[in-house]
Design an enzyme around this catalytic site. Sequence first.
Site, PDB file in Angstrom:
ATOM      1  N   ASN A  11       0.595  -1.217   0.010  1.00 44.09           N
ATOM      2  CA  ASN A  11      -0.457   0.065  -0.360  1.00 44.09           C
ATOM      3  C   ASN A  11       1.018   1.481   0.216  1.00 44.09           C
ATOM      4  O   ASN A  11       0.253   2.349  -0.452  1.00 44.09           O
ATOM      5  CB  ASN A  11      -1.090   0.001   1.353  1.00 44.09           C
ATOM      6  CG  ASN A  11      -0.465   0.467   2.874  1.00 44.09           C
ATOM      7  OD1 ASN A  11       0.411  -0.011   2.714  1.00 44.09           O
ATOM      8  ND2 ASN A  11      -0.433   0.974   3.526  1.00 44.09           N
ATOM      9  N   TYR A 160      18.380   2.917   9.055  1.00 42.89           N
ATOM     10  CA  TYR A 160      17.200   2.191   8.304  1.00 42.89           C
ATOM     11  C   TYR A 160      18.552   1.551   7.052  1.00 42.89           C
ATOM     12  O   TYR A 160      17.851   0.277   6.630  1.00 42.89           O
ATOM     13  CB  TYR A 160      17.402   3.651   6.854  1.00 42.89           C
ATOM     14  CG  TYR A 160      16.561   3.214   5.515  1.00 42.89           C
ATOM     15  CD1 TYR A 160      15.251   2.587   4.689  1.00 42.89           C
ATOM     16  CD2 TYR A 160      17.324   2.895   4.384  1.00 42.89           C
ATOM     17  CE1 TYR A 160      14.755   2.214   4.725  1.00 42.89           C
ATOM     18  CE2 TYR A 160      16.816   2.705   3.418  1.00 42.89           C
ATOM     19  CZ  TYR A 160      15.774   2.434   2.874  1.00 42.89           C
ATOM     20  OH  TYR A 160      14.958   1.984   1.452  1.00 42.89           O
ATOM     21  N   LYS A 164      17.901  -2.658   6.613  1.00 40.85           N
ATOM     22  CA  LYS A 164      18.624  -3.363   5.593  1.00 40.85           C
ATOM     23  C   LYS A 164      19.809  -4.673   5.194  1.00 40.85           C
ATOM     24  O   LYS A 164      19.105  -4.752   4.567  1.00 40.85           O
ATOM     25  CB  LYS A 164      18.469  -2.646   4.469  1.00 40.85           C
ATOM     26  CG  LYS A 164      17.801  -1.169   3.936  1.00 40.85           C
ATOM     27  CD  LYS A 164      15.874  -2.000   3.502  1.00 40.85           C
ATOM     28  CE  LYS A 164      15.589  -1.634   3.313  1.00 40.85           C
ATOM     29  NZ  LYS A 164      14.158  -2.776   2.211  1.00 40.85           N
ATOM     30  N   LYS A 192      10.490   7.207  -7.092  1.00 40.94           N
ATOM     31  CA  LYS A 192      10.100   8.840  -7.193  1.00 40.94           C
ATOM     32  C   LYS A 192       8.836   8.239  -6.219  1.00 40.94           C
ATOM     33  O   LYS A 192       7.577   7.739  -6.417  1.00 40.94           O
ATOM     34  CB  LYS A 192       9.127   9.586  -7.858  1.00 40.94           C
ATOM     35  CG  LYS A 192      10.166  10.195  -8.957  1.00 40.94           C
ATOM     36  CD  LYS A 192      10.243  10.947 -10.111  1.00 40.94           C
ATOM     37  CE  LYS A 192      11.400  11.097 -10.539  1.00 40.94           C
ATOM     38  NZ  LYS A 192      11.003  12.073 -12.405  1.00 40.94           N
ATOM     39  N   THR A 193       8.627   8.262  -4.898  1.00 43.41           N
ATOM     40  CA  THR A 193       7.251   8.138  -4.122  1.00 43.41           C
ATOM     41  C   THR A 193       7.146   9.351  -3.135  1.00 43.41           C
ATOM     42  O   THR A 193       8.080   9.754  -2.963  1.00 43.41           O
ATOM     43  CB  THR A 193       7.712   6.727  -3.143  1.00 43.41           C
ATOM     44  OG1 THR A 193       9.228   6.744  -2.589  1.00 43.41           O
ATOM     45  CG2 THR A 193       8.003   5.709  -4.169  1.00 43.41           C
ATOM     46  N   ASN A 196      10.189  10.545  -0.467  1.00 43.00           N
ATOM     47  CA  ASN A 196      11.450  11.211  -0.744  1.00 43.00           C
ATOM     48  C   ASN A 196      10.889  12.112  -1.742  1.00 43.00           C
ATOM     49  O   ASN A 196      11.410  12.994  -1.894  1.00 43.00           O
ATOM     50  CB  ASN A 196      12.237   9.942  -1.331  1.00 43.00           C
ATOM     51  CG  ASN A 196      11.943   9.938  -2.981  1.00 43.00           C
ATOM     52  OD1 ASN A 196      11.006  10.206  -3.528  1.00 43.00           O
ATOM     53  ND2 ASN A 196      12.704   8.638  -2.820  1.00 43.00           N
TER      54      ASN A 196
END
Length: 238
Positions: A11, A160, A164, A192-193, A196
């Site tokens: 989602n 982060y 990871k 591109k989300t 960021n």
Amino acid sequence: MFRVVVVTGANKGIGVVVVTGANKGIGYMFPSLDVMDPASVASLADFIKKQFGKLDLLVVGSKAKMLKEILKEGYEQSEACLGTNYYGVKHVTKALLPLLQKSNSARLVNLMSHERAKEELGDVNGLTEEKVDEVVKGFLKDVKEGLQESKGWPINFSIYMVSKAALNAYTRILTKTYPNIAINAVCPGSVKTYINYNCGIATVKKGAKSPVMLALMPDGGPSGIFYSCINRKNVVLI
């Protein structure tokens, strides 16, 4: 061929799933999944077992975090991020592995980053789940005591990066432990989300291309490969 597929974290970020079917009853809506809730994870596994008896494909995407959240370096933020991106993913994977093993063409795809936070997490031959857990616990202890820099942890984006790196290491362990399952990983690069603020390089469609290709590869395809969309190179995990 009818395939049973589970995508976590669909989602947010680059995860988008559209379920369609030519016949009524083909599409199923799973209960909402909270990877931090054992009851929620167990409910999903039980649903798949009762409805289908197997799982053909598991695509694991970690929980998306806004850039401003990732920049916070406190103990609570570190614990929450690792709880979701490492422990939560591991919990879901373990719950669904028995169902993957019942498939004749099982696939597991993890969405990763290229991070390697500690040398011991890059020691392929010496990796164990216990060692990864030990490194993660050591990081949290150092964060709590304010010792990240002196202990050699990453200075920027450490939460982060460590989450990871731990997930990368766990995927390596799975690859060695379950040779009958095609287990691969992919780093989609800078996409591109909203995470960021749409300042990435690739579009969401382009970022999703590599995970989909790994998920739908034919039988006999590679296993134990980490594909980086940053440098367009394949790295053998095992």
